[in-house]
Design an enzyme around this catalytic site. Sequence first.
Site, PDB file in Angstrom:
ATOM      1  N   GLU A 278       0.791  -1.236   0.000  1.00  0.00           N
ATOM      2  CA  GLU A 278       0.000   0.000   0.000  1.00  0.00           C
ATOM      3  C   GLU A 278       0.824   1.287   0.000  1.00  0.00           C
ATOM      4  O   GLU A 278       0.618   2.159   0.830  1.00  0.00           O
ATOM      5  CB  GLU A 278      -0.933   0.014   1.215  1.00  0.00           C
TER       6      GLU A 278
HETATM    7  C1  TNX Z   1      -4.640  -3.896   4.182  1.00  0.00           C
HETATM    8  S1  TNX Z   1      -3.018  -6.309   4.168  1.00  0.00           S
HETATM    9  C2  TNX Z   1      -3.424  -3.682   4.806  1.00  0.00           C
HETATM   10  C3  TNX Z   1      -3.406  -3.266   6.215  1.00  0.00           C
HETATM   11  C4  TNX Z   1      -4.788  -3.088   6.767  1.00  0.00           C
HETATM   12  C5  TNX Z   1      -5.671  -4.198   6.275  1.00  0.00           C
HETATM   13  C6  TNX Z   1      -7.038  -4.197   6.871  1.00  0.00           C
HETATM   14  C7  TNX Z   1      -1.951  -5.310   3.998  1.00  0.00           C
HETATM   15  C8  TNX Z   1      -0.696  -5.836   3.563  1.00  0.00           C
HETATM   16  N1  TNX Z   1      -2.232  -4.011   4.240  1.00  0.00           N
HETATM   17  O1  TNX Z   1      -2.644  -2.091   6.370  1.00  0.00           O
HETATM   18  O2  TNX Z   1      -4.698  -3.112   8.154  1.00  0.00           O
HETATM   19  O3  TNX Z   1      -5.781  -4.090   4.881  1.00  0.00           O
HETATM   20  O4  TNX Z   1      -7.760  -5.312   6.482  1.00  0.00           O
END
Ligand code: TNX
Length: 466
Positions: A278
């Site tokens: 992300e």
């Molecule tokens: C995505 S999964 C994220 C997290 C969040 C999560 C909530 C991932 C690698 N990154 O930062 O907490 O979704 O479901």
Amino acid sequence: MSLPLVPAPTHLETRPGNGFVITENTALVAPPGVARYAARLLGLGLDADGDAADTVELALGAQPGEAYTLTVDADRVVIEGSVAGLVRGLATLVQLRNLADGAIPALRIEDAPRFTRRGLMIDVVRHFHGPATLRRVIDLMAAYKLNVLHLHLTDDQGWRFHSASRPELTGLSSDTAVDGAEGGHLSAEDLTALVEYAAQRGIEVVGEIDMPGHSNAALHAVPELNRDGVAPEVYTGTEVGFSQFTLALPATAGFLTDVIGDLAALTPGPYLHVGGDEVHTMERAEYDEFIEAATALTVAAGKTPIVWGEGAVADLPAGALVQLWDTNSDPAPIVAAAQRGIGVILSPAKHVYLDMKYHDDYPLGLAWAGTVGVRDSYDWDPEQYLPGVDPSAIVGVEAALWTETLATEEDLFTMLLPRLAAVAEVAWSAQVVRDWETFAPRLAAHEPLWAAAGYPHEAQTVSPAG
Ligand code: TNX
């Protein structure tokens, strides 16, 4: 249904004749590597002089890895395997005892895991969950034969492990959590003790320093990591994608070397997770360059890197693993990485993100990947999940529990149970021995065990309807 074991063993044959009753007169015979753990788990004394009448005997055998055999007859129980296999066989024996009313039936089990890595990720950043809770999580994992505890230790909202070379990280960035909740962190002693506690139960601890995104806590504690040299405020919201490390700054590489080295020293296992998810503020070239640098530093620290799915686009070192999570994005780069020989850990959110709500109006959890009922967690085949990927590239399955909405220990276990038991069977049991119709009643038989052990859990979702 023969016996409601979860995960279902590869091969189980009940035998004629009387079963075995574990009493306070039962003695334990076990090799050093597992004797103390077994004695405590079963509540039995060790048979020092070898003359006990009824025995539970753990014997080192030639079974590979975590495979084991377990035989029960009227006057003894024998488990055979390597130390790792004996630990798994013990989990089976404890279930047999807890499920039996009266004697454990005479039987023979031959069992081995389908996937080598069977994990659970816990986010201890968004809300801090400390050693006592994590030990209970580890006990639960051991009961269901999981073998990797992945701790998400850093994020925008906090830095949760003591870094010897950068003590300002926990000094300045560990007291807060989401929405003003109390923070906290794991001291070096806490983490070391947890690693040992897990190791006794056959569980490897993998620590994650999430980077280059999810890094506001570090940027807050170390001003030189910011382009303008100005530390951002503490962050207690739940947005993602806004923070980043900048490799071009003079302070960055030294910082990463220090914190990766510190975490590597605290986690003796072979892997270290460097995140990579992300990042919404970087161009592709900058991102690739960062992941390549971070994974190279990890190798230099003596560890094999793991990255979240986004990192599959980078040129990763040999042995690195990619962890698929985002079920809303195109898996093509992960498929391509697998075809280049990179191993894949499957954490598809719509199946194993245990922070997703059970159903639409459930009070806890998120729903960006949809709702995840028990059947959603159970009813999928990891080897069929990524068309075009050879089954041998799938090294494991890992459930994930993000804690934006999970503030208490009760919240955690309520989200874990019953779904974690479903994921454990997906990861351990051969596809041919499992299906929802036989699993649902087996799972339901475990609810009283959770109640007896004081594990909060969601009850009404344990039904054949899912
Ligand atoms: C995505 S999964 C994220 C997290 C969040 C999560 C909530 C991932 C690698 N990154 O930062 O907490 O979704 O479901």
